[in-house]
Design a protein around this motif. Structure first.
Motif, PDB file in Angstrom:
ATOM      1  N   ILE A   9      13.319   2.199   9.515  1.00  0.00           N
ATOM      2  CA  ILE A   9      12.006   1.576  10.599  1.00  0.00           C
ATOM      3  C   ILE A   9      11.294   0.670  10.749  1.00  0.00           C
ATOM      4  CG2 ILE A   9      11.557   2.903  12.683  1.00  0.00           C
ATOM      5  CD1 ILE A   9      13.280   5.136  12.353  1.00  0.00           C
ATOM      6  N   LEU A  10      11.224  -0.338  10.757  1.00  0.00           N
ATOM      7  CA  LEU A  10       9.942  -1.483  10.632  1.00  0.00           C
ATOM      8  C   LEU A  10       8.959  -1.139  11.185  1.00  0.00           C
ATOM      9  CD1 LEU A  10      12.603  -4.466  10.437  1.00  0.00           C
ATOM     10  CD2 LEU A  10      11.678  -2.806   8.773  1.00  0.00           C
ATOM     11  N   GLY A  11       7.649  -0.769  11.219  1.00  0.00           N
ATOM     12  CA  GLY A  11       6.717  -1.022  11.801  1.00  0.00           C
ATOM     13  C   GLY A  11       6.898  -1.938  13.347  1.00  0.00           C
ATOM     14  N   GLU A  35       4.715   1.081   4.627  1.00  0.00           N
ATOM     15  CA  GLU A  35       3.529  -0.006   4.976  1.00  0.00           C
ATOM     16  C   GLU A  35       3.547  -0.900   3.871  1.00  0.00           C
ATOM     17  OE1 GLU A  35       0.549   2.403   4.558  1.00  0.00           O
ATOM     18  OE2 GLU A  35       0.540   3.348   6.803  1.00  0.00           O
ATOM     19  N   ALA A  40       1.942  -6.977   5.129  1.00  0.00           N
ATOM     20  CA  ALA A  40       0.602  -7.272   5.518  1.00  0.00           C
ATOM     21  C   ALA A  40       0.100  -8.389   5.538  1.00  0.00           C
ATOM     22  CB  ALA A  40      -0.404  -6.299   5.372  1.00  0.00           C
ATOM     23  N   MET A  57       2.620   2.611  13.309  1.00  0.00           N
ATOM     24  CA  MET A  57       3.626   3.599  11.180  1.00  0.00           C
ATOM     25  C   MET A  57       3.480   5.738  12.421  1.00  0.00           C
ATOM     26  SD  MET A  57       4.871   0.625   9.525  1.00  0.00           S
ATOM     27  CE  MET A  57       5.574   1.357   8.983  1.00  0.00           C
ATOM     28  N   PHE A  85       9.652  -4.202   1.042  1.00  0.00           N
ATOM     29  CA  PHE A  85      10.939  -3.533   2.568  1.00  0.00           C
ATOM     30  C   PHE A  85      12.234  -3.727   0.785  1.00  0.00           C
ATOM     31  CE2 PHE A  85       9.138  -5.788   6.496  1.00  0.00           C
ATOM     32  CZ  PHE A  85       8.756  -4.505   6.853  1.00  0.00           C
ATOM     33  N   ARG A 110      13.205 -14.120   9.273  1.00  0.00           N
ATOM     34  CA  ARG A 110      12.516 -14.231   7.918  1.00  0.00           C
ATOM     35  C   ARG A 110      12.901 -12.760   7.331  1.00  0.00           C
ATOM     36  NH1 ARG A 110       8.143 -11.293   6.145  1.00  0.00           N
ATOM     37  NH2 ARG A 110       8.192 -10.800   8.110  1.00  0.00           N
ATOM     38  N   PHE A 401       4.196 -11.137  16.671  1.00  0.00           N
ATOM     39  CA  PHE A 401       5.475 -10.573  15.817  1.00  0.00           C
ATOM     40  C   PHE A 401       5.920 -12.170  15.641  1.00  0.00           C
ATOM     41  CE2 PHE A 401       3.741  -6.870  17.031  1.00  0.00           C
ATOM     42  CZ  PHE A 401       3.658  -6.539  16.040  1.00  0.00           C
TER      43      PHE A 401
HETATM   44  C1  DLZ Z   1       2.814  -6.562  10.869  1.00  0.00           C
HETATM   45  C2  DLZ Z   1       3.213  -5.860  10.313  1.00  0.00           C
HETATM   46  C3  DLZ Z   1       2.730  -5.141   8.800  1.00  0.00           C
HETATM   47  C4  DLZ Z   1       1.018  -5.807   9.195  1.00  0.00           C
HETATM   48  N1  DLZ Z   1       3.239  -4.039   8.451  1.00  0.00           N
HETATM   49  C5  DLZ Z   1       3.970  -3.660   8.634  1.00  0.00           C
HETATM   50  C6  DLZ Z   1       3.942  -2.511   7.578  1.00  0.00           C
HETATM   51  O1  DLZ Z   1       3.707  -2.614   6.339  1.00  0.00           O
HETATM   52  N2  DLZ Z   1       5.391  -1.983   7.523  1.00  0.00           N
HETATM   53  C7  DLZ Z   1       6.820  -2.357   8.478  1.00  0.00           C
HETATM   54  O2  DLZ Z   1       7.312  -1.967   8.211  1.00  0.00           O
HETATM   55  N3  DLZ Z   1       6.536  -3.037   9.251  1.00  0.00           N
HETATM   56  C8  DLZ Z   1       4.844  -3.869   9.408  1.00  0.00           C
HETATM   57  N4  DLZ Z   1       4.533  -4.543  10.903  1.00  0.00           N
HETATM   58  C9  DLZ Z   1       5.867  -5.583  11.041  1.00  0.00           C
HETATM   59  C10 DLZ Z   1       7.304  -6.195  10.622  1.00  0.00           C
HETATM   60  O3  DLZ Z   1       6.073  -7.618   9.837  1.00  0.00           O
HETATM   61  C11 DLZ Z   1       7.525  -8.170  11.150  1.00  0.00           C
HETATM   62  O4  DLZ Z   1       6.864  -8.023  12.263  1.00  0.00           O
HETATM   63  C12 DLZ Z   1       8.790  -6.245  12.292  1.00  0.00           C
HETATM   64  O5  DLZ Z   1       9.026  -5.357  11.093  1.00  0.00           O
HETATM   65  C13 DLZ Z   1       9.545  -7.596  12.604  1.00  0.00           C
HETATM   66  O6  DLZ Z   1      10.452  -7.784  13.513  1.00  0.00           O
END
Ligand code: DLZ
Ligand code: FAD
Ligand code: SF4
Length: 509
Positions: A9-11, A35, A40, A57, A85, A110, A401
């Motif tokens: 599960i993404l952020g 994270e 970041a 998160m 990831f 990306r 985003f």
């Molecule tokens: C923007 C962001 C940041 C700062 N950090 C995380 C992270 O540590 N873990 C995560 O799952 N997602 C993060 N995100 C969001 C992603 O960079 C990204 O923009 C989205 O998942 C894309 O759909």
């Protein structure tokens, strides 16, 4: 355990009904949230943005656990954190021995490209269900686009109105018109009563995140504190409720206005919550429609708000996936200047830019017209490389985003796609900013002066931009009148504009 699924599960997938969880089994499957340093730092995000994503998160992981899920949550400062990831999925595969990996399709090209390698990397099937938090699927958008020569938002928006039934009166638009934008261009007076967005005191979780971000990302842009964003779905709902009660009725009227002492005006400040999944966009629109139906907000406000979400938000996402990855390289004007340093400091004697950038630094927020007509407009007039402009917008806003930021920046604000999103560049002189804001009264420059040292820099740059790019823009029917005005100016006036512009351009390297 080969029939176990590892669900990442993404952020920005912080929604309990996100598609990756739909067929999941609480007893069998393992969820992973991480994270990671790479996310970041792939652009140097505003400190508040990193803190918002991390605290949201952490709160979401806790809510999932309380709901019976088993969640592996990897904190940034976990000594074993690999920082990517791929690294974190690899470690989780080793821990749990799953039979497949499941992740809702990511919002960014990306990340999707990285995930495409996972099947081979881990020797496991990777399921990527559609992100059904959007109203228009990527496939439906591609189908809509394939049937058209011009991809105008307005026509797409009408389809979304029909599809959702929002503000429809049978098969006709409510109030007899699809769009009430013409009523939404009032400037604001400085003494206008303006509500403030809902603010939340940081809890223990947020305090821990703030300490982490302060420590690890001290050199990133922006002020970390005061931090008042919400971090949970309940708080996002409270922010929505306050917006609906206090600001929505005037949302339409003052949508394009700017005031130096009112950073938020009647905007919702909900994009960050919607974009990470704490609020459902369609539910937000239904709530706004109900307010209209109950007679509590006028149609121009409800329609204007709903259009931003089911129109613009859905449309830019469709364009993003339709055009990536080539979209990132678009540069219609061949612009190649660096972004002026003051975009990172706010230190400029142009009052409008100082205000927009200053509040961006403090709040990780600026509203649409500040982004489009102040910072975006100036960068385009100056001829800044659109990639540098894109990096800036992606870094500095809590709601940024790439899927939503890139088409807005590169397409709408910089016209770098040559007119896919808009029929003409959003170029404007100081006159527009003076009309829509109270910035100019505090400025060292004079918005009425056309050239010379005291002239508002937007004025000569505006004409210079048009003349510089005449080959590319001269045939645009929407600019015919503007070019005729230029051609009617006497030589001295034209020279004065161009000399002033030259001096400004020299200043910015
Ligand atoms: C923007 C962001 C940041 C700062 N950090 C995380 C992270 O540590 N873990 C995560 O799952 N997602 C993060 N995100 C969001 C992603 O960079 C990204 O923009 C989205 O998942 C894309 O759909
Ligand atoms: P409101 O004015 O209250 O609007 C209501 C909602 O409509 C927003 O919350 C948002 O979800 C949606 N919305 C409004 N305009 C747009 C738009 N043009 N595209 C997509 N959704 C829209 N928006 C982002 O969410 N992320 C970005 O990274 C982003 N980058 C931008 C960059 C530039 C150069 C420009 C010109 C605009 C950008 N926008 C972006 C669009 C818009 O400026 C923000 O959505 C809006 O300012 C967010 O503040 P708000 O929630 O108070 O919006
Ligand atoms: Fe901005 Fe020009 Fe007005 Fe100064 S005079 S605030 S630079 S528009």
């Amino acid at each position: 355990m080969a029939d176990r699924h590892l669900i990442l599960i993404l952020g920005d997938q912080l929604t309990p009904t996100v598609s990756s969880l739909k067929a999941a089994d609480k007893a069998r499957d393992r969820l992973l949230m991480a994270e990671v340093q790479e996310e970041a730092t792939y652009v140097r995000h505003h400190k508040k943005k990193i803190a918002f994503v991390f605290t949201a998160m952490r709160h979401f992981a806790q809510a999932l656990r309380e709901d019976g899920w088993t969640v592996d949550y990897v904190r940034l400062d976990d000594p074993d954190n690999t920082g990517t990831f791929t690294g974190e999925v690899g470690r989780a595969v080793a821990r749990h021995g799953p039979g497949r990996i499941v992740v809702t399709e990511p919002g960014e090209w990306r990340i999707r490209a990285t995930m495409a390698a996972w099947q081979d990397d881990f020797g496991l099937p990777v399921d990527m269900p559609d992100d059904d938090r959007f109203i228009c699927t990527r496939a439906d958008f591609a189908g809509w686009a394939a049937e058209r020569k011009q991809l105008r938002m307005e026509f797409f928006y009408r389809e979304m109105r029909r599809k959702t039934g929002l503000l429809m009166d049978g098969d006709k638009p409510e109030g007899g018109r699809w769009n009430f934008d013409a009523e939404n261009r009032k400037p604001a007076k400085a003494d206008l009563f303006v509500p403030t967005p809902k603010r939340f005191a940081p809890d223990e979780t947020t305090h821990a995140v703030l300490a982490l971000v302060g420590d690890r990302f001290a050199d990133h842009f922006g002020d970390l504190e005061p931090f008042w964003f919400g971090a949970t779905a309940e708080q996002a709902e409270a922010a929505l409720a306050q917006f609906v009660d206090e600001a929505l009725p005037s949302f339409g009227d003052y949508q394009d206005a700017m005031l130096k002492d009112e950073r938020f005006l009647y905007h919702s400040i909900l994009s960050l919550y919607i974009n990470v999944g704490l609020l459902d966009p369609l539910a937000v629109c239904r709530r706004v429609e109900n307010e209209y139906r109950a007679g509590r907000v006028p149609l121009n406000a409800a329609e204007g708000f709903i259009r931003q979400i089911i129109g613009w938000r859905e449309y830019v996402r469709g364009i993003y996936w339709l055009k990536m990855p080539d979209y990132l390289e678009e540069n219609f004007f061949g612009a190649d200047r660096p972004l002026p340093d003051f975009y990172w400091t706010g230190e400029t004697n142009m009052a409008c830019l100082r205000a927009a950038i200053g509040q961006t630094k403090e709040e990780a927020y600026a509203h649409h017209i500040q982004r489009l007509m102040v910072t975006g407009n100036f960068a385009m007039l100056l001829g800044v490389d659109p990639k540098a402009v894109h990096d800036w917008y992606l870094s500095v806003y809590a709601d940024a985003f790439e899927w939503v930021e890139l088409p807005n920046t590169l397409g709408m604000s910089q016209f770098a796609d040559g007119g896919l999103l808009g029929s003409k560049p959003y170029a404007a002189s100081g006159n527009y900013i003076n009309r829509m804001s109270d910035y100019c009264a505090d400025c060292r420059f004079d918005p009425k002066r056309k050239s010379g040292e005291d002239a508002c820099p937007f004025n000569p740059l505006y004409w210079d931009f048009l003349v510089r790019n005449r080959e590319r823009l001269g045939a645009n029917p929407r600019l015919g009148q503007v070019y005729r005005t230029w051609d009617r100016m006497d030589d001295d006036k034209q020279d004065a504009y161009r000399r002033s512009a030259e001096a400004i351009l020299k200043n910015f390297g």
